[in-house]
Design a protein around this motif. Structure first.
Motif, PDB file in Angstrom:
ATOM      1  N   ALA A 100      34.356  40.229  43.531  1.00  0.00           N
ATOM      2  CA  ALA A 100      33.363  39.213  43.189  1.00  0.00           C
ATOM      3  C   ALA A 100      33.914  37.851  43.562  1.00  0.00           C
ATOM      4  CB  ALA A 100      33.032  39.264  41.693  1.00  0.00           C
ATOM      5  N   ARG A 101      33.077  36.855  43.386  1.00  0.00           N
ATOM      6  CA  ARG A 101      33.488  35.488  43.726  1.00  0.00           C
ATOM      7  C   ARG A 101      34.194  34.793  42.559  1.00  0.00           C
ATOM      8  NH1 ARG A 101      30.515  33.795  48.276  1.00  0.00           N
ATOM      9  NH2 ARG A 101      28.738  35.111  48.761  1.00  0.00           N
ATOM     10  N   ASN A 102      34.550  35.565  41.555  1.00  0.00           N
ATOM     11  CA  ASN A 102      35.224  34.933  40.422  1.00  0.00           C
ATOM     12  C   ASN A 102      36.503  34.248  40.889  1.00  0.00           C
ATOM     13  OD1 ASN A 102      35.956  37.725  40.811  1.00  0.00           O
ATOM     14  ND2 ASN A 102      37.333  37.517  39.076  1.00  0.00           N
ATOM     15  N   PRO A 103      36.808  33.112  40.287  1.00  0.00           N
ATOM     16  CA  PRO A 103      37.991  32.375  40.739  1.00  0.00           C
ATOM     17  C   PRO A 103      39.245  33.227  40.655  1.00  0.00           C
ATOM     18  CG  PRO A 103      36.632  31.012  39.321  1.00  0.00           C
ATOM     19  CD  PRO A 103      36.068  32.402  39.254  1.00  0.00           C
ATOM     20  N   HIS A 104      40.063  33.105  41.652  1.00  0.00           N
ATOM     21  CA  HIS A 104      41.306  33.864  41.723  1.00  0.00           C
ATOM     22  C   HIS A 104      42.308  33.309  40.712  1.00  0.00           C
ATOM     23  CE1 HIS A 104      44.491  36.217  43.640  1.00  0.00           C
ATOM     24  NE2 HIS A 104      45.255  35.156  43.481  1.00  0.00           N
ATOM     25  N   LEU A 105      42.846  34.192  39.898  1.00  0.00           N
ATOM     26  CA  LEU A 105      43.824  33.783  38.891  1.00  0.00           C
ATOM     27  C   LEU A 105      45.207  33.824  39.508  1.00  0.00           C
ATOM     28  CD1 LEU A 105      42.458  35.919  35.892  1.00  0.00           C
ATOM     29  CD2 LEU A 105      41.913  33.544  36.445  1.00  0.00           C
TER      30      LEU A 105
END
Ligand SMILES: [Zn+2]
Length: 231
Positions: A100-105
């Motif tokens: 997904a486009r969730n921010p990379h941690l």
């Protein structure tokens, strides 16, 4: 014990902190995980059904954006049987693996650019496992998240949650699975609320069965719903 972890979860809006007591509500199963609605943590289904929802989320959406995670956990915690730092990094990897486009941690050791802070502190409550607090830069848009693990817990990796009485304060010592609680709190930090007991997901509160201890399809679908899938 189903709502012990969630009971400690607090959401901070600006300088006004609100302690949101969570009930062990079991809503109908959804196609994806519950998302954190504005103004409340566990208002079931309030955010579902639209990608333009006002649900709580990081303002960052582009796939190349990152969130700096300061894992303020010692690499060898002598007070606990498990290495919480390793488990925090493992949990970050699980969310980064979601398509997904969730921010990379990504881990940072700099306090000047941290956006998620992970630490272990005493809750003053032997049955509190973990908590996540937010600060918002705009309405329902996360700019900072604070994940806390309770040092009063004897952390394990064996899905065990026993408590035993002791004769001195706090008169009880409890154990909990560190992977479950850490990944659950990172789920909150990404914008997920609690899922129903009828769904197998990391975001089910405090469910001890082993199948609830991984980031599951339901959790991933929640993230994808918030941030969008990769094209
Ligand atoms: Zn929770």
């Amino acid at each position: 014990m189903s709502n012990l972890a969630g009971r400690l979860l607090r959401i901070r809006v600006g300088v006004a902190a609100a302690l949101l007591a969570l009930a062990a509500v079991a809503p109908a199963a959804s196609a994806y995980n519950q998302l954190i609605p504005p103004g409340g943590f566990n208002a079931i289904d309030e955010c579902e059904g639209t990608t333009a929802s006002p649900c709580i989320r990081w303002a960052k959406t582009a796939s190349n954006l990152s969130i700096n995670v300061d894992v303020y956990l010692h690499s060898s915690l002598t007070s606990q049987e498990v290495n919480l730092k390793t488990i925090a990094l493992d949990s970050m990897g699980k969310y980064n693996a979601i398509a997904a486009r969730n921010p990379h941690l990504q881990q940072t050791t700099s306090t000047s650019n941290e956006e998620i802070y992970v630490s272990a502190v005493s809750f003053g409550n032997p049955r509190g496992y973990g908590s996540t607090e937010f600060s918002f830069g705009a309405v329902n848009r996360i700019v900072y998240a604070n994940i806390k693990m309770n040092t009063q817990i004897e952390w394990n990796t064996s899905y065990d949650y026993p408590c035993r009485a002791i004769p001195v304060a706090p008169h009880e010592i409890c154990q909990a699975d560190a992977h479950k609680v850490m990944s659950h709190e990172f789920g909150h930090a990404e914008g997920l609320a609690h899922e129903a007991l009828s769904v197998t997901a990391i975001m089910v509160q405090g469910e001890p069965a082993s199948e609830y201890h991984a980031v599951k399809t339901d959790d991933k679908n929640g993230i994808i719903h918030i941030y969008g899938a990769y094209p």
